[in-house]
Write a protein that holds these residues in place. Structure first.
Motif, mmCIF file in Angstrom:
data_model
loop_
_atom_site.group_PDB
_atom_site.id
_atom_site.type_symbol
_atom_site.label_atom_id
_atom_site.label_comp_id
_atom_site.label_asym_id
_atom_site.label_seq_id
_atom_site.Cartn_x
_atom_site.Cartn_y
_atom_site.Cartn_z
ATOM 1 N N LEU A 77 98.193 -88.698 -4.451
ATOM 2 C CA LEU A 77 97.557 -88.838 -5.760
ATOM 3 C C LEU A 77 97.975 -87.652 -6.616
ATOM 4 N N ASP A 78 98.596 -87.948 -7.731
ATOM 5 C CA ASP A 78 99.138 -86.930 -8.626
ATOM 6 C C ASP A 78 98.176 -86.870 -9.814
ATOM 7 N N TYR A 79 97.225 -85.916 -9.776
ATOM 8 C CA TYR A 79 96.184 -85.931 -10.810
ATOM 9 C C TYR A 79 95.906 -84.580 -11.447
ATOM 10 N N GLY A 80 96.788 -83.617 -11.245
ATOM 11 C CA GLY A 80 96.544 -82.315 -11.879
ATOM 12 C C GLY A 80 97.283 -82.289 -13.195
ATOM 13 N N GLY A 81 98.557 -81.988 -13.097
ATOM 14 C CA GLY A 81 99.392 -82.009 -14.295
ATOM 15 C C GLY A 81 99.154 -80.830 -15.215
ATOM 16 N N MET A 82 98.428 -79.800 -14.719
ATOM 17 C CA MET A 82 98.192 -78.643 -15.564
ATOM 18 C C MET A 82 99.521 -77.925 -15.795
ATOM 19 N N ASN A 83 99.644 -77.309 -16.956
ATOM 20 C CA ASN A 83 100.861 -76.576 -17.240
ATOM 21 C C ASN A 83 100.619 -75.092 -17.032
ATOM 22 N N VAL A 84 101.552 -74.469 -16.350
ATOM 23 C CA VAL A 84 101.441 -73.055 -16.045
ATOM 24 C C VAL A 84 101.298 -72.247 -17.330
ATOM 25 N N VAL A 128 98.842 -81.291 -7.224
ATOM 26 C CA VAL A 128 98.545 -80.755 -8.555
ATOM 27 C C VAL A 128 99.714 -80.957 -9.529
ATOM 28 N N HIS A 129 100.910 -81.033 -8.999
ATOM 29 C CA HIS A 129 102.127 -81.186 -9.785
ATOM 30 C C HIS A 129 102.113 -80.355 -11.083
ATOM 31 N N LEU A 130 102.186 -79.063 -10.900
ATOM 32 C CA LEU A 130 102.161 -78.138 -12.033
ATOM 33 C C LEU A 130 103.352 -78.332 -12.975
ATOM 34 N N GLY A 131 103.090 -78.162 -14.239
ATOM 35 C CA GLY A 131 104.186 -78.118 -15.216
ATOM 36 C C GLY A 131 104.706 -76.694 -15.235
ATOM 37 N N ASP A 132 105.800 -76.436 -14.492
ATOM 38 C CA ASP A 132 106.226 -75.043 -14.293
ATOM 39 C C ASP A 132 107.741 -74.881 -14.437
ATOM 40 N N THR A 145 115.259 -83.487 -17.849
ATOM 41 C CA THR A 145 114.121 -83.906 -18.671
ATOM 42 C C THR A 145 112.899 -84.057 -17.761
ATOM 43 N N TYR A 146 111.794 -84.422 -18.390
ATOM 44 C CA TYR A 146 110.552 -84.714 -17.665
ATOM 45 C C TYR A 146 110.793 -85.862 -16.673
ATOM 46 N N GLY A 147 111.636 -86.802 -17.083
ATOM 47 C CA GLY A 147 111.984 -87.923 -16.205
ATOM 48 C C GLY A 147 112.775 -87.462 -14.981
ATOM 49 N N ILE A 191 99.982 -92.579 -6.608
ATOM 50 C CA ILE A 191 99.152 -92.939 -7.764
ATOM 51 C C ILE A 191 99.146 -91.773 -8.748
ATOM 52 N N TYR A 192 99.536 -92.045 -9.988
ATOM 53 C CA TYR A 192 99.548 -91.011 -11.024
ATOM 54 C C TYR A 192 98.343 -91.220 -11.922
ATOM 55 N N VAL A 193 97.468 -90.228 -11.960
ATOM 56 C CA VAL A 193 96.351 -90.296 -12.906
ATOM 57 C C VAL A 193 96.740 -89.416 -14.085
ATOM 58 N N VAL A 194 97.316 -90.034 -15.082
ATOM 59 C CA VAL A 194 97.898 -89.296 -16.211
ATOM 60 C C VAL A 194 97.587 -90.063 -17.503
ATOM 61 N N ASP A 195 97.437 -89.333 -18.579
ATOM 62 C CA ASP A 195 97.200 -89.879 -19.916
ATOM 63 C C ASP A 195 97.964 -91.194 -20.145
ATOM 64 N N LEU A 212 105.005 -95.355 -20.954
ATOM 65 C CA LEU A 212 106.433 -95.711 -21.013
ATOM 66 C C LEU A 212 107.241 -94.804 -20.069
ATOM 67 N N HIS A 213 106.913 -93.528 -20.087
ATOM 68 C CA HIS A 213 107.591 -92.579 -19.198
ATOM 69 C C HIS A 213 107.495 -93.052 -17.741
ATOM 70 N N PHE A 214 106.281 -93.405 -17.311
ATOM 71 C CA PHE A 214 106.132 -93.800 -15.903
ATOM 72 C C PHE A 214 106.832 -95.114 -15.599
ATOM 73 N N GLU A 215 106.783 -96.027 -16.557
ATOM 74 C CA GLU A 215 107.496 -97.293 -16.364
ATOM 75 C C GLU A 215 108.995 -96.999 -16.139
HETATM 76 N N1 ARG Z 1 102.266 -81.664 -17.015
HETATM 77 C C1 ARG Z 1 102.272 -82.979 -17.573
HETATM 78 C C2 ARG Z 1 101.676 -82.954 -18.974
HETATM 79 O O1 ARG Z 1 101.055 -81.973 -19.353
HETATM 80 C C3 ARG Z 1 101.518 -83.970 -16.735
HETATM 81 C C4 ARG Z 1 102.086 -84.199 -15.362
HETATM 82 C C5 ARG Z 1 101.624 -85.461 -14.737
HETATM 83 N N2 ARG Z 1 102.278 -85.770 -13.487
HETATM 84 C C6 ARG Z 1 103.542 -86.175 -13.343
HETATM 85 N N3 ARG Z 1 104.029 -86.345 -12.160
HETATM 86 N N4 ARG Z 1 104.307 -86.419 -14.410
HETATM 87 O O2 ARG Z 1 101.836 -83.902 -19.699
#
Ligand code: ARG
Length: 585
Positions: free
Chosen positions: A115-122, A155-159, A320-322, A343-347, A352-355
């Motif tokens: 489960l990928d539900y953090g997504g916080m950015n460093v 947590v999948h940090l944005g780093d 890229t993010y992709g 499972i990605y719990v993301v905005d 479209l990005h996930f698709e």
């Molecule tokens: N850090 C990303 C954001 O702030 C969210 C990451 C969500 N997870 C992922 N695997 N893309 O938008």
């Protein structure tokens, strides 16, 4: 087959089959007119079309065949051919007594789900937007674990991206003498960061604004990003501090909510696989060149909306993010050999990005037998319908939001009659639990993909469909049971179901179906709706029946048993929702 509706579906389906009608038309569900019957089967109407007969005639055949089975206390045909069904009390009691684990069977294939539900950015303060993924993701992790899966939160940090170069270069401008910036430095870099997290948090918006205004400054940040990504030692050592301090801050933010992760990785961890993946994708013509960039075409013939290609490398060669999301999937699949789902719990604005990412990894053959799901969530709005802000009009930080809700819970508690002997420490802990229950229950009872309005007065109320109401009811049932034990009353295993006990007893049997529905849809609000219904049913049960004051010992003891089962069931659901319950309040 552990709900009553499910068992009945099996029995009635078998009868459909016996009389040469399609088995799957014999579906039985809880009646939506409980005043008329406990269960209903509406299959005769569809069966009539198949058999070219009158639906009432079909219903009659079904009822006649079923009536030899003594589990039914009523089988009735209503309207055009509805079959209304009531069960014998003994059958309901036996069913309830035989339930293990609330009727949930563990999976016989306990594989890994990420489960990928953090997504916080460093280096960026957690804000109100992080409430939703963390609370929903943590709940889903609990639910999959309860089912027996090896569910892991990542947590999948944005780093990794340009932000890192922006911050690194800002530090370089401020503190050019630090060893991190000396290309000839040969010593050991400090293990402790020479700055506080607060400075990091302050630097990021400044650096980002400076780069927006000034092309030259942006170029410096780009260069720093590229050098960092190529592994320049001083930059990497500095970046390590960002990570350590950010993780500490995230843990600290999430501590009052008891939310945690199993995997503390980030985009940077995946980046190391990119060149390997790029080679593989190029060799198999999955990526192709377009205007100097590398893209993956992901459109399909039956698409009814435009599906642009995924940009794998920009024309300057940058990822890229992709790219990092594809590489992360590649890493996960290699590491967890029994992975079956991510499972990605993301905005939901990232759908479209996930698709594109999901289609790309599918096309690359990286996820055979692995299901990728995006649970997209909406925005937390203020009363004005715009994203939630502080009174001063600023975006609310995560910490502020949690603090505000707990403070409100404390205020509410002072309006109620808390036991006099509760000391300050216990009081603060109760306020935390009430506040967190308010926040989590609001979050989880809303459908994930919908926006919702943040209404602190409503969510902290002890009345209505709220977390505090559920806590209050649970504590009430538990205290009833304590009283019973203190009076030496026995809680029997045998249930006696009088008319007024039935609603609650039947509701308790529905849990497995609700749980399955929640698993199929990844939507926790089904659990919330059910917990609330159960609490309400207990309330009417409590109002309409004698429990402690019941003179008939067997009946009293059975009602205590039903109360106990209700308390256990609600407690279990609250645990799944990530909500702690105080001993008293
Ligand atoms: N850090 C990303 C954001 O702030 C969210 C990451 C969500 N997870 C992922 N695997 N893309 O938008």
């Amino acid at each position: 087959m552990t709900s009553l509706a499910n068992k009945l579906t099996h029995i009635v389906g078998t009868v459909f089959e016996q009389v040469d009608l399609p088995r799957d038309l014999g579906v039985v569900r809880v009646s939506d007119r409980p005043d008329l019957a406990q269960f209903q089967c509406n299959g005769a109407m569809a069966a009539a079309k198949v058999a070219k007969k009158n639906p009432r005639e079909i219903a009659q055949i079904i009822v006649d065949t079923l009536s030899s089975n003594d589990i039914f206390s009523k089988l009735e045909i209503a309207g055009p051919g509805f079959i209304n069904i009531d069960l014998n009390n003994d059958y309901i009691c036996d069913h309830l007594k035989s339930l293990h684990n609330f009727g949930i069977e563990k999976t016989d294939s306990p594989k890994t789900i990420i489960l990928d539900y953090g997504g916080m950015n460093v280096a960026k303060a957690m804000h109100v937007g992080h409430i939703r993924p963390n609370i929903i993701g943590d709940c889903l992790r609990n639910v999959y674990r309860f089912k027996g899966f090896n569910a892991l939160g990542d947590v999948h940090l944005g780093d990794w991206g340009l932000q890192m170069g922006q911050i690194i270069s800002e530090f370089e401008i401020r503190y050019p003498d630090w060893p991190y910036f000396d290309p000839d430095f040969k010593g050991e870099y400090p293990t402790e960061a020479p700055f506080e997290y607060s400075e990091l948090e302050e630097i990021y918006p400044k650096a980002s604004a400076a780069c927006k205004d000034d092309e030259g400054r942006l170029e410096i940040a780009r260069k720093a990003t590229a050098e960092f990504q190529e592994g320049r030692a001083g930059y990497v050592a500095l970046w390590r501090h960002f990570i350590d301090l950010s993780i500490k801050d995230i843990k600290d933010n999430l501590a009052p909510l008891n939310i945690d992760f199993d995997i503390w990785k980030g985009e940077a961890d995946a980046a190391q696989f990119v060149s390997e993946i790029a080679k593989d994708l190029k060799a198999r013509h999955i990526t192709e060149e377009s205007k100097g960039a590398q893209i993956i075409r992901v459109d399909k013939e039956d698409d009814n909306k435009e599906m642009p290609p995924l940009l794998f490398f920009k024309s300057d060669g940058a990822m890229t993010y992709g790219t990092t999301d594809i590489a992360t999937i590649y890493d996960r699949v290699k590491l967890y050999l029994d992975l079956i789902k991510i499972i990605y719990v993301v905005d939901r604005r990232q759908s479209l990005h996930f698709e594109q990412v999901f289609r790309s990894v599918e096309k690359a053959g990286y996820v055979d037998d692995i299901e990728c799901v995006h649970v997209g969530f909406g925005t937390v709005n203020g009363e004005d319908g715009k994203p939630f802000k502080t009174r001063e009009g600023k975006a609310m930080t995560f910490r502020q939001l949690v603090k505000t809700v707990i403070a409100k819970a404390e205020e509410r508690l002072s309006e109620t009659n808390l036991d006099a002997d509760i000391d300050d420490q216990e009081r603060a802990e109760i306020a935390r639990m009430v506040g967190v229950s308010a926040l989590k229950f609001t979050e989880l009872s809303n459908q994930p993909h919908m926006d919702y309005a943040f209404d602190i007065d409503r969510m902290t109320s002890f009345e209505g469909k709220t977390g505090p109401y559920l806590l209050y009811q649970t504590v009430r049932i538990k205290s009833l049971l304590k009283k019973a034990t203190a009076q030496g009353y026995k809680i029997s295993d045998d249930l006696l179901l009088e008319k007024e006990d039935q609603e609650l007893a039947l509701l308790l049997t529905e849990f497995p179906d609700i749980f399955d529905l929640m698993l199929r849809t990844n939507a926790p609000h089904h659990l919330c709706d059910y917990a609330y219904k159960l609490a309400q049913a207990f309330s009417s049960f409590y109002a309409n029946c004698h429990i402690l004051s019941e003179e008939d010992e067997a009946l009293r003891s059975s009602r205590l048993k039903l109360s106990d089962m209700t308390a256990q069931q609600i407690l279990q659901i609250l645990t799944l929702l990530g909500i702690d319950v105080p001993e008293r309040m």
